[in-house]
Design a protein around this motif. Structure first.
Motif, short mmCIF file in Angstrom:
data_model
loop_
_atom_site.label_atom_id
_atom_site.label_comp_id
_atom_site.label_asym_id
_atom_site.label_seq_id
_atom_site.Cartn_x
_atom_site.Cartn_y
_atom_site.Cartn_z
N THR C 64 5.43 7.52 3.73
CA THR C 64 5.88 6.10 3.38
C THR C 64 6.86 6.04 2.41
O THR C 64 6.70 6.92 1.23
N THR C 66 6.03 3.69 -0.11
CA THR C 66 5.01 3.46 -1.35
C THR C 66 4.63 5.08 -1.63
O THR C 66 4.69 5.02 -2.90
N ALA C 67 4.31 5.80 -0.85
CA ALA C 67 4.01 6.99 -1.34
C ALA C 67 5.12 7.83 -2.13
O ALA C 67 4.93 8.49 -3.15
N GLU C 95 3.28 -3.24 -2.82
CA GLU C 95 2.54 -1.82 -2.55
C GLU C 95 1.06 -1.87 -2.91
O GLU C 95 0.58 -1.03 -3.13
N GLY C 96 0.55 -3.20 -2.90
CA GLY C 96 -0.95 -3.16 -3.12
C GLY C 96 -1.51 -2.42 -4.13
O GLY C 96 -2.63 -1.95 -4.17
N PHE C 101 -2.44 3.04 -8.93
CA PHE C 101 -3.29 4.05 -8.59
C PHE C 101 -2.81 5.40 -8.84
O PHE C 101 -3.31 6.14 -9.45
N TYR C 102 -1.49 5.48 -8.30
CA TYR C 102 -0.92 6.90 -8.42
C TYR C 102 -0.55 7.31 -10.08
O TYR C 102 -0.38 8.43 -10.41
N HIS C 236 -0.97 13.30 1.25
CA HIS C 236 0.10 13.19 2.02
C HIS C 236 0.90 14.37 2.15
O HIS C 236 2.05 14.59 3.01
N TYR D 36 3.07 -2.19 10.70
CA TYR D 36 1.75 -1.67 10.06
C TYR D 36 0.73 -1.65 11.14
O TYR D 36 1.01 -0.60 11.92
N ALA D 63 -2.71 9.54 8.39
CA ALA D 63 -1.85 10.86 8.86
C ALA D 63 -2.70 11.97 8.48
O ALA D 63 -2.28 13.05 9.13
N LEU D 228 -9.46 -0.84 3.93
CA LEU D 228 -8.17 -1.32 4.16
C LEU D 228 -6.77 -1.53 3.11
O LEU D 228 -6.14 -1.35 3.10
N LYS D 232 -3.68 0.96 1.94
CA LYS D 232 -2.16 0.57 1.49
C LYS D 232 -2.09 1.07 0.18
O LYS D 232 -0.85 1.69 -0.31
N ARG D 233 -3.01 1.01 -0.78
CA ARG D 233 -2.82 1.27 -2.27
C ARG D 233 -2.47 2.82 -2.50
O ARG D 233 -1.87 3.31 -3.26
N ALA D 234 -2.99 3.49 -1.27
CA ALA D 234 -2.79 5.12 -1.28
C ALA D 234 -1.64 5.43 -0.54
O ALA D 234 -1.24 6.68 -0.62
N GLY D 235 -0.59 4.58 -0.28
CA GLY D 235 0.56 4.47 0.48
C GLY D 235 0.40 5.25 1.94
O GLY D 235 1.34 5.97 2.41
N HIS D 236 -0.77 5.07 2.40
CA HIS D 236 -0.99 5.39 3.74
C HIS D 236 -0.85 4.54 5.00
O HIS D 236 -1.27 4.79 6.12
N LEU D 237 -0.41 3.14 4.66
CA LEU D 237 -0.22 2.33 5.65
C LEU D 237 1.15 2.31 6.07
O LEU D 237 2.13 1.92 5.43
N GLN D 238 1.30 3.05 7.33
CA GLN D 238 2.68 3.24 7.93
C GLN D 238 3.20 2.09 8.26
O GLN D 238 2.48 1.47 8.97
N SER D 239 4.47 1.77 8.30
CA SER D 239 5.01 0.50 8.94
C SER D 239 5.05 0.67 10.28
O SER D 239 4.93 -0.28 10.94
N LYS D 240 5.18 1.94 10.79
CA LYS D 240 5.23 2.01 12.38
C LYS D 240 3.86 2.92 12.92
O LYS D 240 4.14 3.73 13.36
#
Lengths: 338, 338, 338, 338
Positions: C64, C66-67, C95-96, C101-102, C236, D36, D63, D228, D232-240
């Motif tokens: 992503t 965001t990542a 990016e929530g 966080f990161y 990731h 998402y 993922a 939830l 998102k905050r971890a960048g794991h909410l993929q848009s697709k």
């Protein structure tokens, strides 16, 4: 800065001397007792503050206001949440990013408001546009400063309005009371009125004649359960905590905290009384923000007054619990003579 | 625990009274000065410790050993790294997870070693199996405790061996010196020898007659640049820092720190001298870990001695800077008479 | 939203179909190979991007944007530091809280600028007032978005000016290139020109016909050493990373990424050409921000167009790599007819 | 490693090819839909897993297994808390410190147990000595791995005993199910039995024929509300995200997940059947830990088998959903012939 005792100091209240009664209290606590907060002095804090506020509370001592603010907030706000505060708030401007540390990356959400005071409207202007989805950080708490960073006090109805909004939206409410005593003195002396329905209060003593102790007062007692662990985890659980507790109890005894604040406020009022046309903000505590030119500041300094510039066209003057009456009068005269 | 002055206390050194010279020094610092660490007293710390150690260093005061340890390590170790420490180390066992907080989730890598002392072999046993890939946390520093959690001191050659390993592997080296003074007194009195080539030392004073001040001594001065920001960010930058600096300077003056530690150590040695068969660890500081039955502990307590159980079959006895000579003698006699 | 294929979609490019060549490339990668990024496809990334940019680089795939953004920044900015970005930047708004966080609580420092583009002046307006002391968070990096959140592209001289400022102040420079391809296509097609002298680029593919792969391109290769660990630590590092690498290489092959972006941009230009009076921002990528009333939006939707409202008085229209020519023409006609 | 298709691979299941039905399902999801997890495919996950487990649940795709484990735990454990896990657990050994990151410095508390399986006794051995005070990190959750890191499965009564302990102590219970399918196949096929009363399950698919999708199944639905935001905050909410959901649904359809796992397990059993005297652990999933000398390993490799050494005196052999029957038989023969 050398300790030039011939100067008349209006730099800050945060480096003033320690009140003699606190020295006495610390010495009185100098017998061995249980470490951390297990000692007899620390054990008396909850009851002493419950008496003061007229409601149950749990109280933790810490050494600094930054720690007090951030520990209190860390018990209210998850890492993925946010805190609404004024854009001039100490937690945003002057704590070196401590909220980011203690709240694990939670977000400060900056709102406006006259004289660094939030209002329900300025809070709503920040939180209402936040979409209720995972892409935006959601607010979890509001933090207000009593007295504000510009020396202005929230009156009870202003606090009540913010508390009502907080409750409506399910947000915690924290009060940074680094100068809570000064606000309380200004408002008439009731600690309960000056705090209102906040969930946690950082009750400051260091700026009011203390040495190294602030109190976090949790009215929502569940927050204290968390904060106890967080205090230790932050390295703020001193092993000889009794010296901090002793300072705080000495402050509460005979309303020394209020007496000290009244002295500081009175000095500020004397100065303000001659400077109405120059005041940037109402003087409702012990800080005066004075419009004045660089030349005027230079003139004041030549007369022996020390203070900070506030941008190019103003000065910040802070009185303390022990500001000599003659210093305040001298400054008032000097300002009147500009 | 009530402050029962008729009891003979061997509970801990962490709640003992404050040395009179520190009270004097704090009172002497009670004039207004610059806030934070800009005051004249704080400004003298670097030079004072450079004199003591015979090499350049930068020094930050903080209120607790936990803060000292974690701030020092936070300047050495990135969030994705690890710190090798003994599995009985204070940072692992007794700091409420503070390293996880200050190091942002970096990992403590637990090693063994007699009497809570690491050795190059026990360190290698932990780090050598770590695959050099991203799936495993990589070590970035080593932390040792002088004196160890079991009251044992690293001699200079032991430190040198660990420092050599640290250098070889590119690891930082930190020393938790909560009882550094006691170790130093045991080893002969040279602060430089007792510290060796560490990059940062948490130099403890609170357990040695201080009230609320520890020093982080950075021999690697680049670490101090980072730690300055981290200290503020952790809420440990007190506005009236001069009272902490005053405690520390008073300790360094006339080698009070060493004198106090020698007193505590002497008391411990007196007790240990009668208890050789019962000692779990060599007594190389001011702590005695004594094998004794519950009945024996009961007998000692009946004679007025207070101390902590150490598991089911032992007791921990700690002497302090101000342990009365007669108390130590009485305890020695009592143990001899068990 | 159901997948109503009779609608003409201008909602976003982030949910468009995957380009057929990427499907082919993923299928071609469907033989077993080394896990994580040890496979033959992943191993080709560094060279492929070095060819594209004409300078050495190291490349990490992630799922992503965001990542990508946050991993890149996490290698540049310590937890106690700050990142200057536009107040409308994706990292701030959408990016929530991932940067918090990161970056372990590091601070986003919000600057202004037309069309969500920073300038040296707007950056200086944020960083110049920051006192160089520990009470205020210090900036460590700048993040710009190419194309910006309002679909505007930085030209090479604009980037160079910001890069010069970054260098002067010792700040890292990151580019969020979620729509880097569209910016590059707009600017003339040179990846090197469109990136300029940034230290790290989040090169987006998902919005440009990809499925689940973005590239972090590190021109400062030391940053990659850190990011490798941080990627794993953030969960990731996919074990079958070859499917991500395959997508990216397929995109680079025959300049598919540029071809796709040109298609999207062309559609946007066709629409923009009839809407000059309504444009809130220059159309320099594949997004159109169109002033229009609620009634006008309703009229467009009745004609089969889907898009997002942008506040009360505007719409956001986004074209994608596969926006049908006839849809773009139809929308242009519809807007012209409002 | 080159993709040498003439080799017989027993290296890992984590890099195997993707099952054809998943490719079909992803292609079928290739129409535009909401981004998402708003798409039609993602929306079906909760119900699909509720059917499978026979109780309500909420499901999030991510993922990687590392992200699944750490997001699940991050919803259970505050930053100042701890998680009990086996000292060989993946979260401790192989996730690059991800738990420290996602849990903001919370502590992993390492327990023992045969074949990397916890028991109530080994858990109690870790948590019972923890003093209930702020100096020690308190446990907040337990994490078990099904099948364990040594390929052993918890049977329902073993899980029930741990769940009872968790409930008694107020601890959350998480299951790392990277090879949950293999455990379930071994235990008889009931997903509900294989999961027991855990609060959250990381249900792995990538090692079982998936490409890039794992499911976090929250039986305690309040945890999902938090996760939830954390995803998102971890960048794991993929848009697709629909491509991930499609993989998962394809796995659940016609019990493909179980079918694949049974294939892998059967291959492992065939190999194990000839190697009883060499097995380090019971073979209860798709991993075989085989005692064998370096010479024996060399002999196997010369016959075309690829696998990892496991220390000096053992090998780890892993079968996958698509391990050819003839490869398994060949390996069995080769081992028999050692």
């Amino acid at each position: 800065m050398s300790a030039d005792t011939t100067r008349k100091l209006f730099l800050s209240d945060n480096a003033a001397s320690v009140h003699p009664k606190l020295w006495e209290a610390m010495r009185a606590a100098d017998e061995p007792d249980s470490p951390y907060d297990g000692d007899a002095v620390s054990q008396r804090l909850d009851a002493a503050f419950a008496d003061l506020f007229g409601r149950e509370c749990r109280v933790l001592w810490v050494a600094t206001g930054t720690a007090a603010n951030c520990l209190a907030l860390s018990a209210m706000v998850p890492p993925h949440g946010g805190v609404v505060c004024h854009r001039e708030a100490h937690i945003e401007m002057d704590e070196g990013g401590a909220p980011g540390f203690y709240l694990h990356g939670a977000k400060l959400m900056l709102a406006g408001g006259e004289s660094a005071k939030l209002t329900p409207d300025t809070i709503r202007a920040v939180i209402d546009p936040i979409r209720d989805d995972v892409h935006q950080v959601q607010p979890h708490a509001i933090s207000i400063t009593q007295a504000s960073e510009y020396g202005c006090s929230y009156n009870p109805s202003e606090i009540a309005a913010i508390a009502a909004l907080a409750k409506e939206r399910g947000l915690g409410l924290h009060m940074d009371g680094a100068r809570f005593a000064n606000a309380c003195a200004f408002l008439g002396g009731s600690a309960s009125d000056a705090a209102g329905e906040v969930d946690a209060l950082s009750f400051g003593f260091v700026k009011n004649g203390g040495m190294s102790a602030e109190a976090i007062v949790f009215f929502d007692q569940g927050l204290a359960d968390v904060a106890l662990y967080r205090r230790k985890r932050a390295g703020h659980l001193q092993s000889k905590g009794r010296y901090l507790a002793a300072q705080i109890l000495a402050m509460l005894g005979d309303d020394l905290w209020l007496h000290n604040a009244r002295s500081a406020n009175a000095a500020a009022q004397e100065i303000a009384s001659v400077a109405q046309g120059r005041l940037m903000h109402p003087v409702e505590a012990n800080e005066i923000f004075l419009r004045c030119t660089p030349e005027e500041r230079e003139a004041l300094r030549k007369q022996g007054f020390d203070f900070y510039d506030w941008g190019d066209d103003a000065a910040r003057l802070v009185t303390a619990w022990n500001t000599p009456q003659e210093h305040a009068s001298a400054l008032a005269n000097a300002i009147a003579g500009l």
